[in-house]
Design a protein around this motif. Sequence first.
Motif, PDB file in Angstrom:
ATOM      1  N   GLN A 195       1.254  -1.456  -0.245  1.00 16.72           N
ATOM      2  CA  GLN A 195      -0.225   0.184   0.262  1.00 16.72           C
ATOM      3  C   GLN A 195       1.097   1.316   0.259  1.00 16.72           C
ATOM      4  N   ALA A 196       1.970   1.317   0.720  1.00 11.38           N
ATOM      5  CA  ALA A 196       2.580   2.344   0.509  1.00 11.38           C
ATOM      6  C   ALA A 196       3.945   2.359   0.791  1.00 11.38           C
ATOM      7  N   VAL A 197       5.299   3.446   0.957  1.00 11.86           N
ATOM      8  CA  VAL A 197       6.707   2.949   1.654  1.00 11.86           C
ATOM      9  C   VAL A 197       6.322   3.812   3.536  1.00 11.86           C
ATOM     10  N   LYS A 198       6.322   2.936   3.770  1.00 10.50           N
ATOM     11  CA  LYS A 198       6.553   3.700   5.185  1.00 10.50           C
ATOM     12  C   LYS A 198       8.521   4.341   5.643  1.00 10.50           C
ATOM     13  N   LYS A 199       8.400   4.755   6.362  1.00  8.45           N
ATOM     14  CA  LYS A 199       9.773   5.355   6.945  1.00  8.45           C
ATOM     15  C   LYS A 199       9.643   5.402   8.411  1.00  8.45           C
ATOM     16  N   TYR A 200      11.056   4.543   9.112  1.00  7.32           N
ATOM     17  CA  TYR A 200      11.175   4.406  10.511  1.00  7.32           C
ATOM     18  C   TYR A 200      12.301   4.877  10.790  1.00  7.32           C
ATOM     19  N   ASN A 201      12.034   5.045  12.417  1.00 13.57           N
ATOM     20  CA  ASN A 201      13.651   5.706  12.975  1.00 13.57           C
ATOM     21  C   ASN A 201      14.492   4.282  12.955  1.00 13.57           C
ATOM     22  N   LEU A 202      16.082   4.414  12.644  1.00 14.89           N
ATOM     23  CA  LEU A 202      16.334   2.889  12.361  1.00 14.89           C
ATOM     24  C   LEU A 202      16.990   2.882  13.873  1.00 14.89           C
ATOM     25  N   ASN A 203      17.399   3.609  14.908  1.00 14.94           N
ATOM     26  CA  ASN A 203      17.600   3.412  16.175  1.00 14.94           C
ATOM     27  C   ASN A 203      16.562   3.392  16.750  1.00 14.94           C
ATOM     28  N   ASN A 204      15.195   3.206  17.228  1.00 19.69           N
ATOM     29  CA  ASN A 204      14.587   2.791  18.042  1.00 19.69           C
ATOM     30  C   ASN A 204      12.866   2.722  17.252  1.00 19.69           C
ATOM     31  N   GLY A 205      12.973   2.314  15.894  1.00 17.43           N
ATOM     32  CA  GLY A 205      12.176   1.152  15.269  1.00 17.43           C
ATOM     33  C   GLY A 205      10.552   2.206  14.880  1.00 17.43           C
ATOM     34  N   GLU A 206      10.532   3.743  15.845  1.00 16.74           N
ATOM     35  CA  GLU A 206       9.215   4.194  15.553  1.00 16.74           C
ATOM     36  C   GLU A 206       9.038   4.930  14.286  1.00 16.74           C
ATOM     37  N   PHE A 207       7.506   4.494  14.175  1.00 16.87           N
ATOM     38  CA  PHE A 207       7.256   4.554  12.759  1.00 16.87           C
ATOM     39  C   PHE A 207       7.412   6.780  12.592  1.00 16.87           C
TER      40      PHE A 207
END
Length: 726
Positions: free
Chosen positions: A197-209
């Motif tokens: 459905q989409a390309v999602k972006k997360y913080n790699l350090n803490n995994g937060e969306f």
Amino acid sequence: MILKRTIGLLSVIILLFNLISCKEKEAIGSYNMSLRGFVEEKVDITNIESISDIKMIDDDTIKLIGVDNNLKEIVLISEDKGKTWIEKEIESTDLKKDRIFFLNVFNNGDILAIDGSENTNEFILIKDNGSIKEVNIDDNAFSRITVSESNDIIIYDIYNIYIYNLKDGKLKKEINLDDEIISICTTDKYLMVQTIQAVKKYNLNNGEFIEDIEELQEYVDGDITYKLKLFNGSKEDEFFLVDSTGVYSVDDENYNINQIIDTNAYLFNSSEMELSHFLQLDSENFLAVYYGEDGMEMYTYSYSDELANKELEEITIYSLYESESIRQYSAQYQNDNPNVVINYEVGITEDSGQTENDAIKALNTELMSDNAPDILFLDNLSSDDLINKGMLEDISDIVNSKKESLFENILDVYFTEDKIYSLPLRVKIPVIFGGEDIINKFSNLEKILDNKDEINNRLFGTYSARDILNLMYNINNDKLIENNIININEIELFLENIKEIYEFEKSNIDEDSYNNYLEYAEQMSSEFMKQMSEVYLEKSIDPIEVLRPEYSMDIGYISSFYDLANIYTAMQEDENLTYNTYAGSNKFLEKDIISITSKSNKKEIAKDFISYVIDKKSQEINNYQGIPINKEALLSIYNKNLGNDNLGGVGISGEGYEIDLDIKCPPEEEYNKFVNIVNNLSSPINIDSYVSEVIINTGEEYLEDEISLDEALEKINSDLEIYLME
């Protein structure tokens, strides 16, 4: 730990109902000539069975890990941009090489692996000097693994992602998604996740969306050929997006998108190969690894000034609606003819706001001008009208040159005396599948009505009014509209008959199942439910469903060789099962109907394109859009699968039963029976999508008791009368 090591292609989830988002008259890709200025060169790595990972570990060195032809884990090094490879031995007394499984390469060259000795299956880190370090990750099952730019370990499956710290093995973050994951990549700071459905972006350090990347949504929505994938970039703040139009670099903060390669001219766009690894070596050199039916292939792409400045020929293809098949034909032709650019124009897109009538009027104006498209696909258009107006070119010279390799009985339908102006590239065949007694009693609409009371279970496996209308309309529409004249009596009879079948289907569904369906339908948008239902217009035969005790038969189209294999497989489970053409007729549904416009100023290239797409090579592509009209291609597809008793698997289950089957290639006798059916096809099912939409929409209101039969007939007559006179 249970190891589930995947070698080869990652599975791609195909959405039947993904809506296409594109601009009106938008070309397949951008065609800056320099973006085609690459030499595509195959790399000889015949000793490698598969590649687990490949990385640039410094400016001059590429490190590859994989499995050789003896299924032994292997490390290869290249210092000349991937042209040649040298095997590197790992010096370690602690390593049991017959029990090691390589997974990924870190940026510094370290290898993440599984130590399978003594059945421990523990993660280990193999350093360049051969020393081994345990990685204390407590994960019991996994299917896909990658390492991040910041040296985290990422384990993921269809819906879940687990980010582990390499140093201590602790789980940093578990990410759970509602949509299927297609691919992931990382930059120095971020994790990018491509779902259906989409390309999602997360913080790699803490995994937060962080967010869905709206700037990339058009690539997700437009991915009808299922080529879209994400890959790590060569810089710490960028990643690569590759789809059917090009290779793009994207920066991870502002999402500036820069096209690097026009993929239409290369294997990126091949329908037979899937891109699994992509690597930028420097500003002018790239490397790609593909997997296909014949295994793995590696190619380098090197920029060439000569190619970049080469003059390109352009042709334009038009279709009323966007088509995956046309994209496939165009991609394959451009792969083999990199000096040709194909611009693809679409009459009606999701956001164009045009009706079919509007689009057809605009096309007719365009066809009379000097800006006419060169190639016209006539699906949903009237070929007779265009021929009578002199808007189509005679293509008999092309067809006659290939006639012996084609199904001549199908071609004969399209010849007018000694001229032919269009022909379908593929055909779908409507069939009915079930027990022999069922086939005889329910072979057409009238017989279904006459005999329905003899069974106590379901006929079609659907109890949606629209689904049943869609399923039965195309194969029963020949009497409804004849010579642009509304046969209101036949339409009345058709709607009455379908309502009787609809009521019968509903009477054989328990109340809980019906209420569950209504609840599901209420949760979905009406547009989504309509998209789902329209699948029934050209529903592929699903013979496995007839093995369910509650189903009597199945009606649908044979749309590929694999439909025939499914039929044969079901027949092996129940010797009473068989199939025949619907109503015993010689009807076929014409698909990808191609022609050349008389105003085209690129007729030679257009003719070469048609010659190409009716040839054996192009016709062998299985796009599930129909049986190829090239009989040599159909035989070649059969021979490639002959004797294969595992063409895939299918499973069905219900209350008190569970069936799992391996799809088998049919024997020669069964294949010849099918070819005989194809050899007798002589009557195309003529579809006017505007007419069908009016009858089906109004018919649905009548079946659902929202309007009376008289009101339905009056509405249909009113909506179609003016349209058919134009």
